[in-house]
Design a protein around this motif. Structure first.
Motif, short mmCIF file in Angstrom:
data_model
loop_
_atom_site.label_atom_id
_atom_site.label_comp_id
_atom_site.label_asym_id
_atom_site.label_seq_id
_atom_site.Cartn_x
_atom_site.Cartn_y
_atom_site.Cartn_z
N ASN A 52 41.21 42.81 54.40
CA ASN A 52 41.71 42.69 52.75
C ASN A 52 40.59 44.01 52.67
O ASN A 52 38.85 43.84 53.26
N LEU A 53 40.75 44.85 50.90
CA LEU A 53 39.70 45.58 50.56
C LEU A 53 38.57 45.24 50.32
O LEU A 53 37.31 45.52 50.40
N ASP A 54 38.35 43.51 49.41
CA ASP A 54 36.97 43.95 48.37
C ASP A 54 37.11 42.29 47.63
O ASP A 54 37.92 41.03 48.30
N GLU A 55 36.47 41.43 48.16
CA GLU A 55 36.27 40.21 46.92
C GLU A 55 34.95 40.14 45.79
O GLU A 55 34.07 40.95 46.34
N TYR A 56 35.33 38.98 45.41
CA TYR A 56 34.06 39.23 44.24
C TYR A 56 33.25 38.20 44.28
O TYR A 56 33.79 37.26 45.24
N LEU A 57 31.48 38.47 44.42
CA LEU A 57 31.06 37.59 44.96
C LEU A 57 30.28 36.55 44.15
O LEU A 57 30.76 36.61 42.97
N GLY A 58 30.40 35.57 44.66
CA GLY A 58 30.74 34.19 43.78
C GLY A 58 31.90 33.35 43.66
O GLY A 58 31.85 32.31 42.82
N LEU A 59 32.65 33.47 44.36
CA LEU A 59 34.52 33.33 43.92
C LEU A 59 34.66 32.86 45.61
O LEU A 59 34.66 33.45 46.49
N SER A 84 32.96 45.05 48.84
CA SER A 84 33.91 46.04 49.04
C SER A 84 33.61 47.13 50.37
O SER A 84 33.02 47.17 50.85
N VAL A 85 35.23 47.77 50.88
CA VAL A 85 34.95 48.13 52.25
C VAL A 85 34.70 49.46 51.40
O VAL A 85 35.64 49.64 50.06
#
Ligand code: F6R
Length: 259
Positions: free
Chosen positions: A65-72, A181-182
């Protein structure tokens, strides 16, 4: 760059799913880069339908996957981890060990970015990258900036993006300020890229990305430099493409152009 103009969201999603299917038929061990957000949900539904009918086999497909929220984390309903299991992974025969996601709960964000880059490298890079596009032209969470970020990195989300994405959060105060993020460099190393866009609100970003100069203030414009990038757009998302499509009176039929 190839442009495929479709009449509506359904057709865009089907067209994208058919292309993913073709890639998996040619290479059952496809390394597939995936995006979250509203745009690819229809394509994911179609891939689930095809998988259930035995038309596409994800047994050996690897995803990043391309990205993820920090803290979740995976249990947070707004995390991209949760989104991917809800909208795709739970519905297809992919192996858990072949799914790669950034860890938003990491205590060492920079180390997590390095780990992810290394995992992509070990997989011999992304074969096919699916992208959406932000209203501001972002791809992944590569926000408009003065430079194109290269590798996977820590991002401070723009106010624009936070405002738009907060619609997914019941409690708006939970909307993160940062993400992983990538990078653009990693995206551009993908052997093939497919970008999807379906709403009128994306028309300006699409026009700038295709017809404007390549510049980091419009991150998606970098796709002009990729040798195998395809945009699958609905007529609404393509409505700003005056110069290219001036002569087409309407987009009710599937149009296919090389620009
Ligand atoms: C999400 C991502 C973002 C989205 C973009 C569009 O993984 O990479 O770049 O693709 O924000 O989001 P939607 O599809 O919700 O309009």
């Amino acid at each position: 760059m190839e442009l495929i103009i479709t009449k509506d969201y359904k057709e865009m999603s089907q067209q994208a799913a058919v292309l993913v299917n073709a890639h998996v038929i040619v290479n059952p061990k496809l390394v597939l880069g995936l995006a979250t957000g509203n745009t690819p949900i229809g394509m994911y539904k179609e891939l689930i339908r095809m998988n259930k009918k035995g038309m596409i086999d994800f047994t050996n497909v690897v995803t990043f996957n391309l990205d993820e929220y920090l803290g979740l984390g995976p249990k947070d309903k707004e995390s991209y981890h949760y989104f991917m299991f809800q909208n795709l992974f739970s519905g297809i025969n992919i192996k858990r060990r072949n799914i790669n996601l950034l860890n938003g709960l990491t205590k060492d964000p920079n180390g997590e970015c390095e780990r992810y880059e290394e995992a992509i490298r070990k997989a011999d890079g992304i074969d096919l990258q699916i992208l959406g596009i932000g209203h501001n032209g972002h791809i992944g969470f590569n926000e408009p900036s003065d430079v194109f970020p290269t590798a996977t990195h820590v991002v401070a989300l723009s106010e624009d993006t936070r405002q738009i994405n907060s619609k997914f959060f019941k409690d708006k105060r939970k909307m993160p300020t940062g993400a992983l993020s990538v990078g653009i460099g990693t995206i551009m190393k993908a052997k093939e890229i497919i970008l999807l866009a379906n709403t009128k609100q994306k028309a300006e970003a699409i026009t700038m990305a295709i017809e404007g100069p390549v510049r980091p203030q419009v991150p998606a414009s970098v796709l002009q430099l990729h040798s195998k990038a395809t945009m699958i757009l609905t007529s609404q998302a393509a409505e700003g493409l005056g110069r290219i499509f001036k002569k087409s009176k309407k987009f009710s039929l599937l149009a296919h152009k090389t620009v």
